[in-house]
Every structure is written in C-alpha cells, then in structure tokens.
Design an enzyme around this catalytic site. Sequence first.
Site, PDB file in Angstrom:
ATOM      1  NE  ARG A  48      -2.608  -1.060   3.583  1.00  0.00           N
ATOM      2  CZ  ARG A  48      -2.585  -2.191   4.293  1.00  0.00           C
ATOM      3  NH1 ARG A  48      -3.023  -3.317   3.750  1.00  0.00           N
ATOM      4  NH2 ARG A  48      -2.137  -2.206   5.534  1.00  0.00           N
ATOM      5  CE  LYS A 138     -14.176  10.746   1.667  1.00  0.00           C
ATOM      6  NZ  LYS A 138     -14.082   9.564   0.792  1.00  0.00           N
ATOM      7  CD  GLU A 179     -17.344  10.591  -0.825  1.00  0.00           C
ATOM      8  OE1 GLU A 179     -16.492  10.579   0.076  1.00  0.00           O
ATOM      9  OE2 GLU A 179     -17.282   9.861  -1.827  1.00  0.00           O
ATOM     10  CE  LYS A 221     -15.253  12.019  -3.336  1.00  0.00           C
ATOM     11  NZ  LYS A 221     -13.886  11.566  -3.068  1.00  0.00           N
TER      12      LYS A 221
HETATM   13  C1  5MM Z   1     -17.194   6.868  -3.226  1.00  0.00           C
HETATM   14  O1  5MM Z   1     -15.843   6.682  -2.862  1.00  0.00           O
HETATM   15  C2  5MM Z   1     -15.040   7.840  -2.862  1.00  0.00           C
HETATM   16  C3  5MM Z   1     -14.749   8.334  -4.260  1.00  0.00           C
HETATM   17  O2  5MM Z   1     -14.184   7.268  -4.979  1.00  0.00           O
HETATM   18  P1  5MM Z   1     -14.748   6.902  -6.435  1.00  0.00           P
HETATM   19  O3  5MM Z   1     -14.424   8.084  -7.300  1.00  0.00           O
HETATM   20  O4  5MM Z   1     -13.982   5.663  -6.797  1.00  0.00           O
HETATM   21  O5  5MM Z   1     -16.220   6.665  -6.289  1.00  0.00           O
HETATM   22  C4  5MM Z   1     -13.739   7.515  -2.155  1.00  0.00           C
HETATM   23  O6  5MM Z   1     -13.061   8.692  -1.759  1.00  0.00           O
HETATM   24  C5  5MM Z   1     -14.014   6.640  -0.970  1.00  0.00           C
HETATM   25  O7  5MM Z   1     -14.636   7.391   0.016  1.00  0.00           O
HETATM   26  C6  5MM Z   1     -12.680   6.062  -0.521  1.00  0.00           C
HETATM   27  O8  5MM Z   1     -12.222   5.204  -1.523  1.00  0.00           O
HETATM   28  C7  5MM Z   1     -12.768   5.342   0.814  1.00  0.00           C
HETATM   29  O9  5MM Z   1     -13.598   4.248   0.715  1.00  0.00           O
HETATM   30  P2  5MM Z   1     -13.772   3.265   1.983  1.00  0.00           P
HETATM   31  O10 5MM Z   1     -14.988   2.458   1.636  1.00  0.00           O
HETATM   32  O11 5MM Z   1     -12.547   2.438   2.073  1.00  0.00           O
HETATM   33  O12 5MM Z   1     -13.965   4.098   3.205  1.00  0.00           O
END
Ligand code: 5MM
Length: 345
Positions: A48, A138, A179, A221
């Site tokens: 990662r 966020k 978001e 968002k």
């Molecule tokens: C919806 O997910 C967020 C935007 O990603 P996409 O453009 O792929 O839709 C993304 O920032 C999301 O919040 C993060 O990947 C964190 O996800 P998890 O589920 O691990 O908290």
Amino acid sequence: MTPHQQSLLDTAQALVADDKGILAMDESNGTCDERFAELGIPQTVESRRAYRELLITTPQLGESISGAILYDETFRQQTVEGTSFLNVLISTGIIPGIKVDLGAKALAGHPGETITEGLDGLRERLAEYSQMGARFAKWRAVITIADGLPSRSGLESNAHAMARYAALCQEAGLVPIVEPEVLMTGDHSMQRCLKVTREVWRNVFIQLNCQRVLLEGLILKPNMVLPGLSCATQATVDEVADATVNCLRETVPAAVPGITFLSGGQPCALATARLNAMNLRFKSRAPWALSFSFSRALQQPALEIWRGDAANAKAAQQALRHRAQCNRAARRGEWSEASETHAAT
Ligand code: 5MM
C-alpha cells in the site's frame, strides 16, 4: 469575516482553483486490499505504501491536481528515501487532506441502510491531523436506493452526522468535504436517482445550516445523477449533465465554492465525459465550480498497469497523469474522445 473563516474560504477556493481537481486516495485498508486482491497484488502495508508513493510522486501531478485525500495509514507514511508523504504533496503544490469517517455501519432498526460513524473523539483526531499539516477532511455517507429506501430517518441521521462533522472540521481550521453518495447499484431509473439525490442534498444543507457551518468554507462531493447500473434505460451524457446540474441548482446554495464529484464506479472516460458536458453546458452560469474528486476514475488504469511491479511504475504514473489531465480538460469543457486517443498513441 474572521481570519479563521477567511482561511477556510481560501483553502476551499484553492481546492477548486485553476480547473484542477482532487485525487481521492483515501481507500481504507480493507478497500485498498480488495482492489489489490483483484489484480493479484500482495495486500501488505509495504504494497500500500509503495503504491501510494507511486501516486504522489507522479511527475507534473500538481498541474492538474489541487489536493489529495489520504487515509490515516498513508497520512503517516514516507517515501523509500524518508520524505514524509505530506511533504512530498506540499512540495508539489498539492494540498493534503484526510478521510476522518470510520465507515458506514448498519443503521439500527433500518435493514439495508447505513449510518457513517466517527464522531466520538473526532475533535481530538482533527486537532492531530491539523497539527500534522492537513488542511481539509472528508466524510462519506452511503445512501442505497431500493424498495422503500432510503427512509427519512436514514437520510436525516446521515445528514445530521455529516453536519456535526463539518462543524468540528471548521472549528479545527479544516475545510470539510461533505460526501453524500447515492449508490449506482440497482435497477432504478434516473428519475428515481434524481428524486432521492434531491432529498439527500436538501437534508444535508438543512443540517449544515442548523449546525452553523460556513458554506463558503466547505466542498460538496456528491454522486452524479445517474440511472441504476442495471436499469434497462440508460441516459446520454447530456441528460446526465442536465439532471445533475439542475438538481444542484435546486438544492445547493451559491455560497458553496465547489462541487467535486465522486466517480462511484463509472468507467473512467465516461465520468470525464459527463463532467465535461456539465462544464460545457453550464460553466458560465453555475455559481459553484464543477470539479472532480475521483478515486477509481483517476487511479484504476494506473493500478492495472502497476500490478505491484516496480518496473511498471513509470507507465502507471503516466496513466494517472493522463486521467488527471483529461479531467482538468473536462473542467474547461475542452475534453473530447480525441483527448483519449491522443494519450493512447
Ligand atoms: C465513493 O468513494 C469515494 C470516491 O471514490 P470513487 O471516485 O472511486 O467513487 C472515495 O473517496 C471513498 O470514500 C474512498 O475510496 C474510501 O472508501 P472506503 O470504503 O474504504 O472508506
């Protein structure tokens, strides 16, 4: 406006300035590992770290990317040479941000719905992130469309939690990215997505106002307004652009500086095309910047090229830079299919 408020406003405006957008690279370990597993990449701390180093050291990334959202593990990591990721970002003009929600958990008494957790101890966590160098945060709420869903209490509890998070962020001097994601999963029509999304955004702004959140110092968002993935009737790019921007106009105050869309699993070029259409058709009239904060729609091609092999790092960075450039072009309404072909050659 107080200096504290002015600083929030400055950060929020910087995140949407110069037609740049935000790189969401805040996948929690579980999500990141799932994406690695699909491509046979080892699911380790070092994998990662190496992948996130690849992303943030992409040459010229700062020309198209204004800010990057990190996950706690990444926020504390360093390059192989020992430079903190935060310093790498800052030195390339990219504003560091941090995902602070602790995930969507089952909402008691509401089968099929979730509530995002993370308010307990948030003030202390925000103070630490701010002291370390974060300038924005966020929080994601997840809304599912299904028979009888979402419920009113599902919408209200998520909006309330998001507004309390946003108020705490601003108290700590961090710009909150709010978001609310209405998922694409399902066979619902675009009209149904529009109706649900409108209700979600209305509730979010009611709660933000109740919690006295400074609208000039936050970023929204959201999802784009789309038919469900398995809906028989799909929409054109222009229909999506019209439905999304009209829904924003009805619900999002002009004081909000920017809308940075999530991609939600859309194919990369389609997410870009839809953002491009919004700017082409509405940019001159929209009160807010129409921008991007994509994760998969920026990263997926790079991840598929990298596959855990350092020998592929340069090509992967080129793919990330290309997606960032395409989306910057979309912010100007200047993207076309030819932009994609041009990069491929
Ligand atoms: C919806 O997910 C967020 C935007 O990603 P996409 O453009 O792929 O839709 C993304 O920032 C999301 O919040 C993060 O990947 C964190 O996800 P998890 O589920 O691990 O908290």
